[in-house]
Each structure stands twice: as C-alpha cells, then as structure tokens.
Design a protein around this motif. Structure first.
Motif, short mmCIF file in Angstrom:
data_model
loop_
_atom_site.label_atom_id
_atom_site.label_comp_id
_atom_site.label_asym_id
_atom_site.label_seq_id
_atom_site.Cartn_x
_atom_site.Cartn_y
_atom_site.Cartn_z
N CYS A 221 0.83 -1.21 0.00
CA CYS A 221 0.00 0.00 0.00
C CYS A 221 0.86 1.26 0.00
O CYS A 221 0.59 2.22 -0.74
N VAL B 223 -3.89 3.74 3.78
CA VAL B 223 -4.93 2.80 3.35
C VAL B 223 -6.21 3.56 3.00
O VAL B 223 -6.87 3.28 1.99
N GLY B 224 -6.57 4.56 3.82
CA GLY B 224 -7.75 5.36 3.52
C GLY B 224 -7.64 6.09 2.19
O GLY B 224 -8.60 6.14 1.42
N LEU C 46 -8.23 3.71 -0.75
CA LEU C 46 -9.65 3.42 -0.95
C LEU C 46 -10.30 4.51 -1.80
O LEU C 46 -11.11 4.22 -2.70
N PHE D 2 -7.71 -2.77 4.65
CA PHE D 2 -8.56 -1.87 5.43
C PHE D 2 -9.40 -2.65 6.44
O PHE D 2 -9.55 -2.22 7.59
N CYS E 52 -7.77 -3.25 9.69
CA CYS E 52 -7.43 -2.10 10.54
C CYS E 52 -8.25 -2.14 11.83
O CYS E 52 -9.35 -2.73 11.87
N ARG F 15 -11.50 2.04 11.12
CA ARG F 15 -12.55 1.72 10.14
C ARG F 15 -13.76 2.65 10.31
O ARG F 15 -14.35 3.09 9.33
N VAL G 232 -12.85 6.05 8.79
CA VAL G 232 -12.56 6.10 7.35
C VAL G 232 -13.76 5.75 6.48
O VAL G 232 -14.01 6.40 5.45
N ARG G 233 -14.52 4.72 6.86
CA ARG G 233 -15.55 4.20 5.95
C ARG G 233 -16.61 5.23 5.56
O ARG G 233 -16.92 5.36 4.35
#
Length: 354
Positions: free
Chosen positions: A22, A50-51, A54, A123, A126, A131, A134-135
């Motif tokens: 990543c 990671v965010g 995405l 993700f 994590c 999560r 970020v989600r």
C-alpha cells in the motif's frame, strides 16, 4: 516508488507485506500524498495510506474517459456496496466488473484498481476506530462521484454549471477526504479542538482541490472530457465549455482560470486555521499537512501569475527545486506560529528564491 521504508504496522492483524504494498502504491499514484504520508509517524501513516488508496480506486474509475458513463456509475455503485459491511456485495465482484476496463498498459493508478481486493482487505484488518473514521467519508466520496457521473451521463463527461455546483463537486471528491483526515487525527482530541477542526476541514480540502481545478484545465478536458470551470463564469466571458481550449478563446478563458484561483484563495485563511488546530497524537505531525498546504499556496501563486498556462498540456506546476526547498526547510518540523510567515513567503515568490 522505491523510497518507502517499512515501519511498525498499525495493527498486528494486518500483513506487513500488504501494508508495504500500500505504501509503495501511494508513492506511484500521488507524489503529494506520498510526501504527506512519509512525514507522518505510526500508526497515523498506515491509516492515512490505506484510507487514501480506498479513495484513489474510485477516483481512477471516475476519471476514466474510456469507460461509458453508465458503466462508470455501475462500477462506483458496486464499489460502494462492497464497502458497506451490511451489503452482501464483495470487492471481488467489483474487481471482476472492472476487469474489462483496466487498460493493457495500465499504470500505477490502474494497478491500485486491479489490487482493490488487497486494499479493501487491508482496510478490513485495521482497528475498529480506524474503520469507523474512514468508511463513512470514503463511501460518501464514492456515492458522490457516481451521482455526478449519472448527472452528466448524456455528455460523457462532467460540465460544471455554477460556482455552487463546483463547490458541491469539490466537497464530494476532496471535502470527504478532509473529513477522513479529520476523523483520524481528532480521535484523541478534546471536543473543542475537534469542533474547530471540523469547522475548517472542508476549507482545507477545497483549497487543494480548487488549485487542481485551476491548474489542469487542458488535461481535464482533453484526457478526461471534464470541464470544471463553471459554465456561468465562461458564459460571462462569451465562451462555451466545449470551446474553452480553442486558441482564439485563450485570453477569455485565462481570465476565468484566474477567477477560479481567486476563489480558491478565499479558502486559504480557514485552511490555515485548520492547521493551527491540528492535534499531534497517534502519529500525526503538523508538518505532514503543512507541506501540501504550502505547495498549494505556491501553485496558486503560479496560476495567478500565468493563468494562460492552464490551457496547455504541461499545465501549471511549481518546480522540483521549490518542492525540495520546502521539504528541506521543514525537515525539523514546524510550529503553529510559523504558518503565517511561511504562507506569506511562498505566496510572494518561489520558496527556494526567498
């Protein structure tokens, strides 16, 4: 893509190999975000990395001029469903649907799309607070992109009509990223500090995005069939959106580019206030967000100086010498009371010549 060096991972549940991949992927798709992540400490660096990936998956789909709008929207809706823990859609289904649209000579951006299952699975490993932070903004970004693609499906590319719509678009593609960042950095902040951050996070993101809009007019139109300069502003200059790159319209369109740059400048004060409130816990460092802010201010200086260059393929960029000078100057970090002086310096002249 070789500058990333492995650091302690965000969680023992995440594969170090996946995290390393990543980080290398970000080095390939965004020089500015790679610099930011390199300046963060753990565990923030991994969470932001990671965010961001995405979001980048959706951004690549939205920018793909070779994909019909209906299919773009379908891919984005499928990706959003795959990110929904209550939906049965899997990221493997999204990857299968995207397969036919991944170019044979795929570069770094499409490599991230091709590895979407790896990114999403990383993700999913994590910690829960990451999560939860970020989600929601990532899903809002994806659904907002799908909405705009559908809105202009008959044109095969975006044609922003008004200033209000430009800000709406910028919110979905950048303001949501600002929320993602804010959600992560203020997890340990007191409520007053968190409220101040949230008040100004959108301005920070809109500044950066509007700078991109103003500097990349030619590439946005010719490579992605998108026009972000509002039709109302171009109309006042008696130019249609589909003729904005015609040589005979260069002076008029340059004026609209300059107007867009001035609009971006209007967010600079609140963006600075955002940085001045930035907490420094959980691996967050003020310098990591100061660098893209200063680079945006420096780029804005160049756009305001030569707006006509936005209508050429090379676009408008600040020099590598200036980027290196900013990084060298801030190598030891930055304090809040330095931000105003740094901003004034880079707004007036190239940083390495100041």
């Amino acid at each position: 893509m070789d500058s990333y060096q492995p650091t302690p991972k965000i969680s023992d549940d995440i594969s170090q190999a996946d995290l390393d991949w990543c980080h290398r992927a970000v080095q390939g798709v965004s020089r500015t975000f790679a610099i930011t992540i390199d300046l963060l400490d753990e565990p923030m660096a991994d969470a932001i990395c990671v965010g961001y990936l995405l979001c980048r998956i959706a951004d690549t789909i939205e920018d793909a001029g070779h994909i019909p709008p209906a299919e773009q929207a379908h891919l984005l809706r499928t990706y959003d469903a795959a990110l929904d823990p209550d939906d049965e859609t899997t990221v493997a289904e999204f990857r299968a649907a995207a397969d036919e649209w991944i170019p044979d000579d795929a570069g770094d951006d499409w490599s991230v799309v091709a590895h979407a299952p790896r990114v999403v699975e990383t993700f999913a490993s994590c910690p829960l607070p990451v999560r939860r932070a970020v989600r929601p903004p990532v899903r809002e970004l994806v659904s907002g992109m799908a909405m705009f693609v559908e809105r202009y499906a008959d044109r095969g590319g975006l044609r922003i009509r008004t200033r209000a719509e430009l800000e709406e678009y910028c919110y979905y593609v950048a303001g949501t990223v600002g929320e993602l960042i804010t959600n992560l950095v203020c997890r340990d902040a007191d409520s007053k500090q968190a409220d101040r951050l949230r008040e100004n996070s959108e301005s920070f993101a809109l500044l950066l995005q509007l700078v991109n809009v103003s500097k990349d007019v030619y590439v946005d139109y010719h490579d992605e069939n998108n026009v972000y300069l509002p039709a109302t502003w171009l109309g006042e200059a008696d130019v249609s959106q589909d003729a904005l790159c015609d040589p005979e319209n260069s002076d008029e369109v340059a004026g609209v580019v300059a107007r867009t740059a001035e609009h971006a400048h209007g967010f600079a004060d609140d963006a600075q206030a955002y940085l001045e409130t930035m907490p420094r816990e959980s691996g967050n460092r003020l310098v990591a967000w100061t660098v893209p802010y200063l680079l945006a201010v420096g780029t804005l200086r160049e756009v305001r100086k030569r707006p006509e260059d936005a209508l050429r393929r090379a676009g408008i960029k600040i020099s590598r010498e200036e980027v290196h000078a900013v990084l060298a100057s801030l190598s030891g970090g930055v304090e809040r009371d330095m931000l105003g002086d740094l901003r004034r310096t880079i707004a007036e002249r190239p940083f390495h010549l100041a």
